[in-house]
Design an enzyme around this catalytic site. Structure first.
Site, PDB file in Angstrom:
ATOM      1  N   LYS A   1      25.945  16.415 -38.327  1.00 35.77           N
ATOM      2  CA  LYS A   1      26.086  16.069 -39.748  1.00 35.77           C
ATOM      3  C   LYS A   1      27.483  16.436 -40.255  1.00 35.77           C
ATOM      4  O   LYS A   1      28.205  17.192 -39.589  1.00 35.77           O
ATOM      5  CB  LYS A   1      25.009  16.790 -40.562  1.00 35.77           C
ATOM      6  CG  LYS A   1      25.064  18.305 -40.475  1.00 35.77           C
ATOM      7  CD  LYS A   1      23.771  18.936 -40.966  1.00 35.77           C
ATOM      8  CE  LYS A   1      23.868  20.453 -40.902  1.00 35.77           C
ATOM      9  NZ  LYS A   1      22.579  21.104 -41.213  1.00 35.77           N
TER      10      LYS A   1
ATOM     11  N   ARG B   1      13.437  24.672 -49.397  1.00 35.98           N
ATOM     12  CA  ARG B   1      14.439  23.616 -49.471  1.00 35.98           C
ATOM     13  C   ARG B   1      13.685  22.312 -49.271  1.00 35.98           C
ATOM     14  O   ARG B   1      12.986  21.889 -50.179  1.00 35.98           O
ATOM     15  CB  ARG B   1      15.548  23.866 -48.440  1.00 35.98           C
ATOM     16  CG  ARG B   1      16.810  23.085 -48.737  1.00 35.98           C
ATOM     17  CD  ARG B   1      17.976  23.492 -47.847  1.00 35.98           C
ATOM     18  NE  ARG B   1      17.776  23.221 -46.415  1.00 35.98           N
ATOM     19  CZ  ARG B   1      18.741  23.289 -45.516  1.00 35.98           C
ATOM     20  NH1 ARG B   1      19.982  23.613 -45.872  1.00 35.98           N
ATOM     21  NH2 ARG B   1      18.504  23.047 -44.236  1.00 35.98           N
TER      22      ARG B   1
ATOM     23  N   TYR C   1      52.787  32.929 -56.430  1.00 39.38           N
ATOM     24  CA  TYR C   1      52.329  32.861 -57.825  1.00 39.38           C
ATOM     25  C   TYR C   1      51.802  34.201 -58.301  1.00 39.38           C
ATOM     26  O   TYR C   1      51.081  34.888 -57.572  1.00 39.38           O
ATOM     27  CB  TYR C   1      51.184  31.848 -57.965  1.00 39.38           C
ATOM     28  CG  TYR C   1      51.583  30.402 -57.930  1.00 39.38           C
ATOM     29  CD1 TYR C   1      52.483  29.877 -58.859  1.00 39.38           C
ATOM     30  CD2 TYR C   1      51.030  29.547 -56.986  1.00 39.38           C
ATOM     31  CE1 TYR C   1      52.817  28.525 -58.829  1.00 39.38           C
ATOM     32  CE2 TYR C   1      51.357  28.201 -56.946  1.00 39.38           C
ATOM     33  CZ  TYR C   1      52.260  27.694 -57.869  1.00 39.38           C
ATOM     34  OH  TYR C   1      52.576  26.374 -57.839  1.00 39.38           O
TER      35      TYR C   1
ATOM     36  N   MET D   1      48.693  25.262 -53.018  1.00 34.93           N
ATOM     37  CA  MET D   1      48.033  24.013 -52.613  1.00 34.93           C
ATOM     38  C   MET D   1      48.474  23.536 -51.238  1.00 34.93           C
ATOM     39  O   MET D   1      47.659  23.118 -50.419  1.00 34.93           O
ATOM     40  CB  MET D   1      48.298  22.920 -53.655  1.00 34.93           C
ATOM     41  CG  MET D   1      47.537  21.634 -53.361  1.00 34.93           C
ATOM     42  SD  MET D   1      47.936  20.296 -54.490  1.00 34.93           S
ATOM     43  CE  MET D   1      47.216  20.896 -56.012  1.00 34.93           C
TER      44      MET D   1
HETATM   45  C1  LIG Z   1      22.337  22.080 -40.284  1.00 40.02           C
HETATM   46  C2  LIG Z   1      20.997  22.151 -39.695  1.00 40.02           C
HETATM   47  C3  LIG Z   1      20.834  22.501 -38.348  1.00 40.02           C
HETATM   48  C4  LIG Z   1      21.964  23.045 -37.499  1.00 40.02           C
HETATM   49  O1  LIG Z   1      22.199  24.385 -37.906  1.00 40.02           O
HETATM   50  P1  LIG Z   1      23.292  25.318 -37.189  1.00 40.02           P
HETATM   51  O2  LIG Z   1      23.114  26.629 -37.872  1.00 40.02           O
HETATM   52  O3  LIG Z   1      24.615  24.709 -37.478  1.00 40.02           O
HETATM   53  O4  LIG Z   1      22.992  25.349 -35.754  1.00 40.02           O
HETATM   54  C5  LIG Z   1      19.570  22.393 -37.799  1.00 40.02           C
HETATM   55  N1  LIG Z   1      18.517  21.997 -38.538  1.00 40.02           N
HETATM   56  C6  LIG Z   1      18.618  21.680 -39.855  1.00 40.02           C
HETATM   57  C7  LIG Z   1      17.413  21.257 -40.616  1.00 40.02           C
HETATM   58  C8  LIG Z   1      19.863  21.758 -40.479  1.00 40.02           C
HETATM   59  O5  LIG Z   1      19.968  21.469 -41.776  1.00 40.02           O
END
Ligand SMILES: *Cc1c(COP(=O)(O)O)cnc(C)c1O
Length: 388
Positions: free
Chosen positions: A49, A146, A268, A327
Site C-alpha cells: 500500500k 478501526r 531560522y 523547506m
Molecule cells: C499496513 C497493514 C499491514 C502491514 O503492516 P506492517 O506493520 O507494515 O507489516 C498488514 N495488515 C493491515 C490490515 C495493514 O493495514
C-alpha cells in the site's frame, strides 16, 4: 577562484540530483524470503500500500512477485489496478473494501475487496447477485476499533444458512494493534478472539499478523501473513535488533560548506548557537523532501520526545543536524571531518545502510513508516536489481 570544466551534454540525473533515493530490490526480495521463512507453514503475502511504502509499487511489486509473492495487500482499489500489470496472476486484496461506484475497477482488475462492515457486506451481496461471483475477504475487528465486523457478528454470519451459497469469503482477517510490543497481553486477547472467528469459518483461510505479529510466535501466523514494513527494511518490533536488510537509501547533495564562528547562530530563529568555530555543510534536502522539520537540531523547541535532532552520514561519520530544517535545505555540523575528506558536491546519507531509518524516525518522534511514505516528489530514484 577555482576553474570549472563545464559541459552542456546531458549527465546522468542521478549523479547530480539534489536529492536521490536508491532502492535495493535484491534486499527487498531477500527480506520477503526471510519473512516467508519466518512465517513457517503460513504463506507470506506482501503489503504494498501507499506506493509500496513510498518506494514505488511498480518496481517493488515486480521484485516481490519475482521473489515468489502471490498474495498482495493494497489500501485502495487504484493501487490494486496499478499493481495488476506487474502481478498478473496474484491475488490482490484491497484493505479499504468497496463502495458504490467502484464495482468496475474490482471486476476489471480482479481485485478482492476486504469487507469490513454490515453495510459493505450487503452492498457486496447485491453486486455479486447482479454481476456474478467474485472473491471477497472479510475483516473482523478484534480490538483495534478501526475496520471490521465485531467477532460476534462475523461468527453469526459464518453460521447464517440464509446467505447465498455463492457468497463465501476466501479469507478472514484481523489486525493486531500491539504486535510491536511482544510483552503486551492485548496480543493474546486478540489472538483468542480471532481464533474463535477462524474456527467459525472453517475451511476458509485466516490471517492475523503483519510484520510484528510474525515475530510473536507460530500461533499468530494462521494461513497467511501480511508483512509490510519489514520488507522495506523497517523495524517491526520495538527495542529489538532489526534483522531485516536496509532497502532504501536517501541522500542529499551538499551544495555549500561554510565556516562559522563560535557564538554565531544557525538557521531560522537563531535557535542553535555554535559553541566552537565550526564548519557547516548545507545539504539540498528539507521538509519538502520528507526530511521532517521535527528532525531539527538541538535548541529547537519543536519536539519533546528526544533532545537531539537527526544525524546524517558522510565521509564515514555521523554528523548532527544543527538548527532548524528548512523547506529545501538542512545544515549539518561537519567540523569533525577533515577538510580534505569532504567538499561541496558530496552526498550526505539521510537514512540508509549507514544511518538506520528507525533511528532517524525516532529523532523526529515518529516511525520509519512515516519517513518512507512522506518522501515527496523531488527524489531522483535508482532501482538496483538483484544479480540473478
Ligand atoms: C499496513 C497493514 C499491514 C502491514 O503492516 P506492517 O506493520 O507494515 O507489516 C498488514 N495488515 C493491515 C490490515 C495493514 O493495514
Amino acid at each position: 577562484m577555482t576553474e570549472f570544466e563545464t559541459d552542456l551534454s546531458a549527465s546522468d540525473d542521478f549523479d547530480v540530483a539534489p536529492v536521490r533515493l536508491t532502492v535495493d530490490l535484491g534486499a527487498l526480495a531477500d527480506n520477503w524470503r526471510e519473512m516467508a521463512r519466518r512465517s513457517g507453514r503460513a504463506r507470506a503475502a506482501a503489503v504494498v500500500k501507499a506506493d509500496a511504502y513510498g518506494l514505488g509499487i511498480e518496481d517493488c511489486g515486480t521484485a516481490l512477485y519475482e521473489a515468489g509473492a502471490r498474495d498482495f495487500f493494497v489500501a485502495v482499489a487504484q493501487e490494486g489496478a496499478t499493481l495488476r500489470a506487474y502481478a498478473p496472476d496474484a491475488r490482490i486484496y484491497v484493505l479499504s473494501g468497496i463502495w458504490p461506484g467502484q464495482e468496475a475497477i474490482f471486476y476489471e482488475h480482479g481485485l478482492v475487496p476486504v469487507l469490513a462492515s454490515e453495510e459493505q457486506l450487503a452492498f457486496w451481496m447485491s453486486v455479486t447477485a447482479e454481476h456474478g461471483d467474485h472473491p471477497c475477504a472479510l475483516q473482523v475487528d478484534t480490538g483495534f476499533n478501526r475496520l471490521g465486523l465485531p467477532p460476534e457478528e462475523a461468527i453469526a454470519f459464518a453460521d447464517d444458512v440464509s446467505r447465498p451459497a455463492s457468497f463465501s469469503p476466501v479469507l478472514v482477517l484481523s489486525h493486531l494493534h500491539n504486535g510491536d510490543t511482544p510483552s503486551s497481553d492485548l496480543n493474546r486477547r486478540q489472538l483468542e478472539s480471532f481464533r474463535r472467528v477462524a474456527e467459525a469459518f472453517e475451511g476458509i483461510e485466516a490471517s492475523l499478523s503483519a510484520s510484528a505479529g510474525i515475530f510473536l510466535g507460530p500461533e499468530y501466523r494462521f494461513d497467511l501473513t501480511r508483512p509490510g514494513i519489514a520488507l522495506y527494511g523497517g523495524e517491526a518490533v520495538a527495542g529489538e535488533p532489526n534483522p531485516m536488510k536496509p532497502v532504501a537509501r536517501a541522500e542529499a547533495r551538499i551544495i555549500q560548506i561554510r565556516d562559522a564562528k563560535k557564538g554565531e547562530t544557525v538557521s531560522y530563529g537563531g535557535t542553535h548557537q555554535l559553541s566552537r568555530d565550526s564548519r557547516l555543510a548545507i545539504a539540498a534536502a528539507g521538509y519538502a523532501d520528507g526530511y521532517l522539520r521535527s528532525l531539527s537540531g538541538s535548541g529547537v523547541p519543536l519536539r519533546q520526545v528526544v533532545e537531539h535532532g537527526a544525524f546524517g552520514f558522510v565521509a564515514g561519520r555521523k554528523v548532527p543536524v544543527v538548527g532548524r530544517i528548512t523547506m529545501d535545505l538542512t545544515i549539518f555540523d561537519v567540523t569533525d571531518i577533515a577538510p580534505s575528506e569532504i567538499r561541496a558536491g558530496d552526498y550526505i546519507e539521510l537514512f540508509g545502510p549507514n544511518m538506520p531509518l528507525d533511528d532517524v524516525a525516532r529523532a523526529a518522534g515518529t516511525i520509519g513508516y512515516e519517513l518512507l511514505t512522506g518522501l515527496g516528489l523531488r527524489y531522483e530514484r535508482r532501482y538496483v536489481y538483484p544479480d540473478s
